[in-house]
Design an enzyme around this catalytic site. Structure first.
Site, PDB file in Angstrom:
ATOM      1  N   ALA A 164     -18.134   3.238   5.816  1.00  0.00           N
ATOM      2  CA  ALA A 164     -17.053   2.470   6.418  1.00  0.00           C
ATOM      3  C   ALA A 164     -15.737   2.970   5.871  1.00  0.00           C
ATOM      4  O   ALA A 164     -15.702   3.881   5.039  1.00  0.00           O
ATOM      5  CB  ALA A 164     -17.247   1.000   6.104  1.00  0.00           C
ATOM      6  N   LYS A 165     -14.691   2.321   6.334  1.00  0.00           N
ATOM      7  CA  LYS A 165     -13.353   2.792   5.965  1.00  0.00           C
ATOM      8  C   LYS A 165     -13.115   2.715   4.461  1.00  0.00           C
ATOM      9  O   LYS A 165     -12.285   3.407   3.921  1.00  0.00           O
ATOM     10  CB  LYS A 165     -12.310   1.980   6.716  1.00  0.00           C
ATOM     11  CG  LYS A 165     -12.581   2.092   8.200  1.00  0.00           C
ATOM     12  CD  LYS A 165     -11.399   2.026   9.079  1.00  0.00           C
ATOM     13  CE  LYS A 165     -11.816   2.442  10.473  1.00  0.00           C
ATOM     14  NZ  LYS A 165     -12.246   1.323  11.298  1.00  0.00           N
TER      15      LYS A 165
END
Ligand code: GLU
Length: 288
Positions: A250-251
């Site tokens: 994820a980010k």
């Protein structure tokens, strides 16, 4: 028949290893002949940042991918989504919903055991039966609203539907498990479901390759295709790439964005090799 497929990132962050894996799976499908398109899913203007879009082109090119131009950018095609909404509105398949997220949560809590769908708790249908005069009054008064698909009515119109996943075979359509999904809001003129369905149709996509997290969303897309008179493409949902602890990339995984890896001196060949087998990937993650 050669396929036409696409990679459709949202420019809301830098591409990470999970995106690279998805893009490479998509390209792989075209290796025996086929076309690879890129689409920028920038309709959620609150989260879109131009530097992330620029980075998408740069990072994918660095990875060695080539795509056809022009690239379809959703924000440039709002009329297409509007047209689809009009077609649904004309058949009373969508309705304005004035509930805030908080009101929906409260209503669900009050109902006790509320059914959950793949997209979260199912909308209880509060505004589905509002009389036409009340709707008109509230819209005229400037009340905020979302447009929701009346899934039961829509499904009654289409009858039973089937779509095909390359891995799992024929899948019986089950849009009802989502409840009445939102197709548009004031600040987002087309939801993900609507925009993707319209785009895949207009781009002539014959194979949708994407992560398994979007498997259930295909039920809604299939229903929209049937309502809008679109052909249904073939689907291939690939497993999600997971880190050592079993979490999705994820980010937050800054170190695993393509640009960080590149800055760290890694080559595209190294990355491709990394993504070729789970063992290669976990050995790399362990070494960090
Ligand atoms: N824009 C979506 C994402 O970045 C992908 C949509 C799709 O492939 O249908 O997760």
């Amino acid at each position: 028949m050669p396929c036409i497929t696409r990679f459709a990132p949202s420019p809301t962050g830098y591409l990470h290893l999970g995106h690279a894996y998805s893009a490479l799976c998509t390209v792989e499908a075209t290796e025996a002949g086929g076309r690879f398109l890129l689409r920028i899913e920038d309709i959620d203007s609150a989260r879109f940042r131009p530097e992330f879009e620029a980075a998408i082109y740069e990072d994918l090119a660095w990875l060695g991918l080539t795509w056809e131009t022009p690239v379809r950018r959703q924000s440039e095609h709002l009329d297409d989504y509007q047209q689809a909404l009009e077609s649904l509105r004309a058949r009373s398949l969508i309705y304005p919903c004035f509930c805030s997220r908080r009101e929906i949560r409260a209503e669900i809590a009050q109902a006790g055991a509320a059914p959950h769908g793949p997209g979260g708790p199912i909308y209880p249908g509060t505004c589905r039966g509002l009389p036409e005069e009340i709707r008109a009054e509230r819209i005229a008064a400037g009340d905020a609203y979302a447009l929701r698909l009346d899934v039961a009515r829509a499904s009654a119109e289409t009858g039973a539907l089937v779509w095909h996943d390359q891995e799992r075979g024929d899948i019986a359509g089950d849009a009802a498990s989502y409840g009445d999904v939102v197709l548009a809001r004031k600040e987002t003129p087309a939801s993900y479901h609507l925009a993707v369905t319209v785009d895949d149709h207009l781009q002539g996509i014959t194979l949708v390759t994407r992560g398994e997290d979007l498997f259930e969303a295909s039920h809604i897309h299939r229903l929209l295709q049937a309502l809008l008179g679109f052909e249904t493409p073939e689907y291939a949902h690939h497993p999600l790439l997971l880190d050592q602890t079993g979490r999705r990339f994820a980010k937050r995984d800054h170190a695993l964005t393509l640009r960080e890896l590149r800055a760290g001196g890694h080559t595209p060949e190294f990355l491709r090799n990394l993504l070729a087998t789970p063992a290669n990937l976990s050995a790399f993650l362990d070494s960090l």
